[in-house]
Scaffold this motif. Structure first.
Motif, PDB file in Angstrom:
ATOM      1  N   UNK A 146      -0.264  -4.591   5.893  1.00  0.00           N
ATOM      2  CA  UNK A 146       0.522  -5.224   4.504  1.00  0.00           C
ATOM      3  C   UNK A 146       0.151  -4.611   3.446  1.00  0.00           C
ATOM      4  N   UNK A 147      -1.355  -4.888   2.978  1.00  0.00           N
ATOM      5  CA  UNK A 147      -2.075  -4.265   1.815  1.00  0.00           C
ATOM      6  C   UNK A 147      -1.850  -2.689   1.944  1.00  0.00           C
ATOM      7  N   UNK A 148      -2.052  -2.175   2.711  1.00  0.00           N
ATOM      8  CA  UNK A 148      -1.978  -0.678   3.062  1.00  0.00           C
ATOM      9  C   UNK A 148      -0.470  -0.112   2.713  1.00  0.00           C
ATOM     10  N   UNK A 149       0.426  -0.810   3.064  1.00  0.00           N
ATOM     11  CA  UNK A 149       1.782  -0.796   2.807  1.00  0.00           C
ATOM     12  C   UNK A 149       2.057  -0.584   1.311  1.00  0.00           C
ATOM     13  N   UNK A 169       5.533 -11.996  -1.306  1.00  0.00           N
ATOM     14  CA  UNK A 169       4.030 -11.373  -1.791  1.00  0.00           C
ATOM     15  C   UNK A 169       4.323 -10.145  -2.202  1.00  0.00           C
ATOM     16  N   UNK A 170       4.913  -9.328  -1.284  1.00  0.00           N
ATOM     17  CA  UNK A 170       5.170  -7.882  -1.465  1.00  0.00           C
ATOM     18  C   UNK A 170       6.061  -7.546  -2.484  1.00  0.00           C
ATOM     19  N   UNK A 171       7.146  -8.548  -2.658  1.00  0.00           N
ATOM     20  CA  UNK A 171       8.146  -8.115  -3.824  1.00  0.00           C
ATOM     21  C   UNK A 171       7.775  -8.351  -5.022  1.00  0.00           C
ATOM     22  N   UNK A 172       7.002  -9.471  -5.060  1.00  0.00           N
ATOM     23  CA  UNK A 172       6.024  -9.877  -6.308  1.00  0.00           C
ATOM     24  C   UNK A 172       5.179  -8.731  -6.922  1.00  0.00           C
ATOM     25  N   UNK A 173       4.474  -8.350  -6.072  1.00  0.00           N
ATOM     26  CA  UNK A 173       3.315  -7.257  -6.350  1.00  0.00           C
ATOM     27  C   UNK A 173       3.901  -6.129  -6.771  1.00  0.00           C
ATOM     28  N   UNK A 174       5.009  -5.578  -6.049  1.00  0.00           N
ATOM     29  CA  UNK A 174       5.585  -4.298  -6.397  1.00  0.00           C
ATOM     30  C   UNK A 174       6.317  -4.449  -7.659  1.00  0.00           C
ATOM     31  N   UNK A 178       3.094   2.375  -1.191  1.00  0.00           N
ATOM     32  CA  UNK A 178       4.669   2.519  -1.852  1.00  0.00           C
ATOM     33  C   UNK A 178       4.315   2.471  -3.525  1.00  0.00           C
ATOM     34  N   UNK A 179       3.394   1.750  -3.913  1.00  0.00           N
ATOM     35  CA  UNK A 179       3.079   1.801  -5.373  1.00  0.00           C
ATOM     36  C   UNK A 179       2.608   3.268  -5.896  1.00  0.00           C
ATOM     37  N   UNK A 180       2.026   3.796  -4.843  1.00  0.00           N
ATOM     38  CA  UNK A 180       1.383   5.319  -5.289  1.00  0.00           C
ATOM     39  C   UNK A 180       2.561   5.970  -5.390  1.00  0.00           C
TER      40      UNK A 180
END
Length: 235
Positions: free
Chosen positions: A1-4, A71-76, A8-10
């Motif tokens: 999950x963290x790697x994904x 969590x993914x949506x918030x972080x991204x 994506x952010x990169x």
């Protein structure tokens, strides 16, 4: 999950400002998966996904999955906002989008059906059992307190929404639900509670002229249904 997320952010870091703004707009509009899709949507595959998603949301086994998705949506989204703020303003690259409500407001957990019920003699279960007994006595085609199989298109069976609407109307009028909640609130939350959720958030006005609704309403009104004494929360 963290790697994904990091990958994506990169990938997003190479986007132009206007592209990042479009991504921000897209996330704001779709922060909750399949939210606001109605049964009358012409894309049948999308409707099926919405129905399937609603079933998964009600299953405790998938709570962690939805938590990770949020969590993914918030972080991204936070990273996108940071990237936009760091990039210089380019007047030739602008994208217009509405001012959206804050994420916290958008994700505020709505009251559930059980939160809307007035307990009889101190027990919500007493209220549920009483309402269900009257549904059975009124000879509704379905026991609306059970999950009813959907049609092939993923919609509720014919007449089911009208049965639920009749129940809400009669028992709301007799004081079984807290006064701060509207017909629309109760109708929607009951659908989620029983996994008989309609494709739209129907209001009372939608059913007023509906034949099935009138029929089920009369069936219930022909029964002796006690009014709840709000002072003591007893019959």
């Amino acid at each position: 999950n963290e790697s994904y997320r990091l990958q994506l952010i990169e990938h997003l870091s190479g986007f132009r400002k206007v592209e990042l703004q479009r991504c921000q707009n897209l996330l704001y509009n779709n922060f909750i998966p399949y939210d606001g899709i109605g049964e009358d949507n012409p894309d049948e595959e999308l409707v099926w996904c919405m129905v399937k998603n609603n079933h998964l949301r009600g299953d405790p086994k998938f709570q962690l999955m939805y938590q990770k998705d949020r969590e993914n949506r918030e972080a991204i989204l936070k990273e996108i906002i940071k990237m936009i703020e760091l990039l210089p303003v380019n007047k030739t690259e602008t994208v217009s989008f509405e001012t959206f409500p804050t994420i916290d407001k958008e994700l505020k957990k709505p009251a559930g059906f059980l939160d809307m019920i007035i307990p009889i003699n101190g027990s919500i279960e007493n209220t549920l059992n009483y309402i269900e007994s009257k549904i059975i006595e009124a000879r509704f085609p379905h026991n609306i307190f059970h999950s009813i199989n959907k049609t092939k298109k993923g919609a509720n069976q014919t007449g089911l929404n009208s049965e639920i609407a009749a129940m809400v109307n009669v028992f709301q009028d007799n004081g079984y639900f807290k006064q701060e909640f509207t017909f629309k609130d109760i109708f929607k939350s009951f659908g989620i509670y029983t996994k008989n959720q309609a494709g739209k958030d129907y209001d009372y006005s939608f059913f007023v002229q509906d034949y099935n609704f009138k029929k089920y309403l009369e069936n219930l009104k022909s029964l002796k249904i006690n009014k709840i004494n709000l002072g003591s929360q007893e019959f």
